[in-house]
Design a protein around this motif. Structure first.
Motif, short mmCIF file in Angstrom:
data_model
loop_
_atom_site.label_atom_id
_atom_site.label_comp_id
_atom_site.label_asym_id
_atom_site.label_seq_id
_atom_site.Cartn_x
_atom_site.Cartn_y
_atom_site.Cartn_z
N GLY A 141 42.53 27.80 42.51
CA GLY A 141 41.72 28.98 42.19
C GLY A 141 40.58 28.75 41.24
O GLY A 141 39.94 29.72 40.79
N ILE A 142 40.28 27.51 40.90
CA ILE A 142 39.19 27.20 39.97
C ILE A 142 37.97 26.74 40.76
O ILE A 142 38.05 25.79 41.53
CB ILE A 142 39.62 26.11 38.97
N PRO A 143 36.82 27.39 40.57
CA PRO A 143 35.62 27.00 41.33
C PRO A 143 35.09 25.65 40.86
O PRO A 143 35.53 25.13 39.82
CB PRO A 143 34.63 28.13 41.00
N PRO A 144 34.15 25.05 41.58
CA PRO A 144 33.58 23.76 41.16
C PRO A 144 32.95 23.85 39.78
O PRO A 144 32.23 24.81 39.47
CB PRO A 144 32.53 23.48 42.24
N GLY A 145 33.20 22.87 38.96
CA GLY A 145 32.66 22.84 37.60
C GLY A 145 33.36 21.79 36.76
O GLY A 145 34.05 20.92 37.28
N ILE A 146 33.17 21.90 35.45
CA ILE A 146 33.71 20.92 34.51
C ILE A 146 34.75 21.59 33.61
O ILE A 146 34.54 22.71 33.13
CB ILE A 146 32.59 20.32 33.64
N ILE A 147 35.86 20.89 33.39
CA ILE A 147 36.97 21.43 32.59
C ILE A 147 37.07 20.67 31.28
O ILE A 147 37.00 19.44 31.24
CB ILE A 147 38.30 21.32 33.36
N TRP A 148 37.25 21.43 30.19
CA TRP A 148 37.51 20.86 28.87
C TRP A 148 38.76 21.51 28.28
O TRP A 148 39.23 22.54 28.75
CB TRP A 148 36.37 21.16 27.89
N ASN A 149 39.24 20.92 27.19
CA ASN A 149 40.21 21.56 26.28
C ASN A 149 41.39 22.22 27.00
O ASN A 149 41.55 23.44 27.00
CB ASN A 149 39.50 22.59 25.40
N VAL A 150 42.23 21.40 27.58
CA VAL A 150 43.43 21.89 28.25
C VAL A 150 44.51 22.14 27.21
O VAL A 150 44.80 21.27 26.39
CB VAL A 150 43.92 20.86 29.29
N THR A 157 54.78 28.20 30.53
CA THR A 157 54.57 29.00 31.74
C THR A 157 53.10 29.24 32.05
O THR A 157 52.77 29.71 33.13
CB THR A 157 55.26 30.37 31.61
N ALA A 158 52.23 28.94 31.11
CA ALA A 158 50.80 29.18 31.30
C ALA A 158 49.99 28.08 30.65
O ALA A 158 50.44 27.41 29.72
CB ALA A 158 50.41 30.54 30.74
N LEU A 159 48.77 27.94 31.15
CA LEU A 159 47.89 26.86 30.70
C LEU A 159 46.48 27.42 30.53
O LEU A 159 45.97 28.09 31.43
CB LEU A 159 47.89 25.76 31.76
N ALA A 160 45.87 27.17 29.40
CA ALA A 160 44.50 27.62 29.16
C ALA A 160 43.54 26.45 29.29
O ALA A 160 43.85 25.32 28.87
CB ALA A 160 44.38 28.23 27.77
N ILE A 161 42.39 26.69 29.90
CA ILE A 161 41.36 25.67 30.03
C ILE A 161 40.01 26.27 29.64
O ILE A 161 39.80 27.48 29.72
CB ILE A 161 41.26 25.12 31.47
N GLU A 162 39.11 25.41 29.21
CA GLU A 162 37.72 25.81 28.99
C GLU A 162 36.93 25.27 30.18
O GLU A 162 37.01 24.07 30.49
CB GLU A 162 37.21 25.21 27.68
N PHE A 163 36.18 26.16 30.83
CA PHE A 163 35.56 25.80 32.10
C PHE A 163 34.09 26.19 32.12
O PHE A 163 33.71 27.27 31.64
CB PHE A 163 36.29 26.51 33.25
N ALA A 164 33.26 25.32 32.69
CA ALA A 164 31.84 25.62 32.89
C ALA A 164 31.47 25.31 34.33
O ALA A 164 31.76 24.23 34.85
CB ALA A 164 30.98 24.80 31.94
N GLY A 165 30.84 26.30 34.99
CA GLY A 165 30.38 26.12 36.36
C GLY A 165 28.98 26.65 36.52
O GLY A 165 28.29 26.92 35.55
N ALA A 166 28.56 26.84 37.76
CA ALA A 166 27.20 27.30 38.03
C ALA A 166 26.95 28.68 37.44
O ALA A 166 25.83 29.01 37.06
CB ALA A 166 26.96 27.31 39.53
N ARG A 167 27.98 29.53 37.35
CA ARG A 167 27.83 30.88 36.83
C ARG A 167 28.76 31.13 35.64
O ARG A 167 29.08 32.26 35.32
CB ARG A 167 28.13 31.89 37.93
N THR A 168 29.15 30.05 34.96
CA THR A 168 30.10 30.17 33.86
C THR A 168 29.67 29.27 32.71
O THR A 168 29.41 28.09 32.93
CB THR A 168 31.52 29.76 34.31
N PHE A 169 29.61 29.83 31.51
CA PHE A 169 29.18 29.06 30.35
C PHE A 169 30.37 28.74 29.45
O PHE A 169 30.61 29.40 28.45
CB PHE A 169 28.12 29.84 29.56
#
Length: 199
Positions: A141-150, A157-169
């Motif tokens: 469910g994650i669009p193309p982009g770059i992932i940081w800080n997992v 039960t849950a995982l947080a990520i920092e994500f940057a894509g074409a429409r995400t800062f």
């Protein structure tokens, strides 16, 4: 000051290779060290391979049960992979896929899952890997982009990520480990530009 000389003496003084936590306790009694500082140094001395070709080892983390150490390394490979070290046997085994570079990883505080950020060229791919079976499960469910800080929730039960894509800062997304569902938690702007204004 916790030097390599101190750690070498600490480990060499116990040739029977008692469990790591006993060595940590000994070090704390001798120098009043912070447990995490001594743990890191003792683990570094005990688990770093002493044979084979030179390799880079980074980002070491203990497993949830404390019986293994995971680390990133380019050992026997042209790319960086996740490796698992069994503290009892001393054996190192690769966990992540062969030939696929790993940008980052995080060990679940519960169970045997590892969140792995795989390098797919211009994008990152988030995988949930069972450390025992080494079976990866892609989070779709994650669009193309770059992932940081997992980062894991304490329940595992849950995982947080920092994500940057074409429409995400670089926004925060949360992954439900069981269902694989992805929920966006933040919506950021960059330089006063809203993502809604992008094509």
């Amino acid at each position: 000051v916790y030097t390599r000389k101190f750690v070498d003496a600490l480990v060499d003084a116990e040739p029977d290779r008692l469990p790591v936590h006993l060595k940590i306790d000994t070090g704390m009694q001798r120098v009043g060290a912070h447990p995490y500082a001594v743990a890191a140094l003792v683990a570094w001395r005990l688990v770093t391979p002493q044979t084979g070709q030179p390799a880079r080892w980074t980002a070491a983390q203990f497993s949830a049960d404390g019986r293994s150490v995971f680390a990133l390394s380019d050992r026997d490979s042209e790319v960086t992979r996740v490796w698992k070290h069994n503290l009892a046997s001393g054996a190192w085994t690769p966990v992540s896929e062969e030939g696929v570079g790993v940008e980052a990883f995080s060990v679940s505080p519960v169970g045997s899952l590892i969140a792995v950020v795989a390098d797919r060229g211009a994008t990152s791919e988030l995988q949930l890997v069972d450390a025992n079976t080494r079976t990866p499960r892609r989070v779709p469910g994650i669009p193309p982009g770059i992932i940081w800080n997992v980062s894991w929730h304490g329940s595992g039960t849950a995982l947080a990520i920092e994500f940057a894509g074409a429409r995400t800062f670089r926004d925060v997304y949360v992954v439900d480990v069981k269902s694989g569902g992805v929920e966006r938690w933040t919506t950021s702007e960059m330089g006063g530009v809203s993502q809604d204004s992008l094509p």
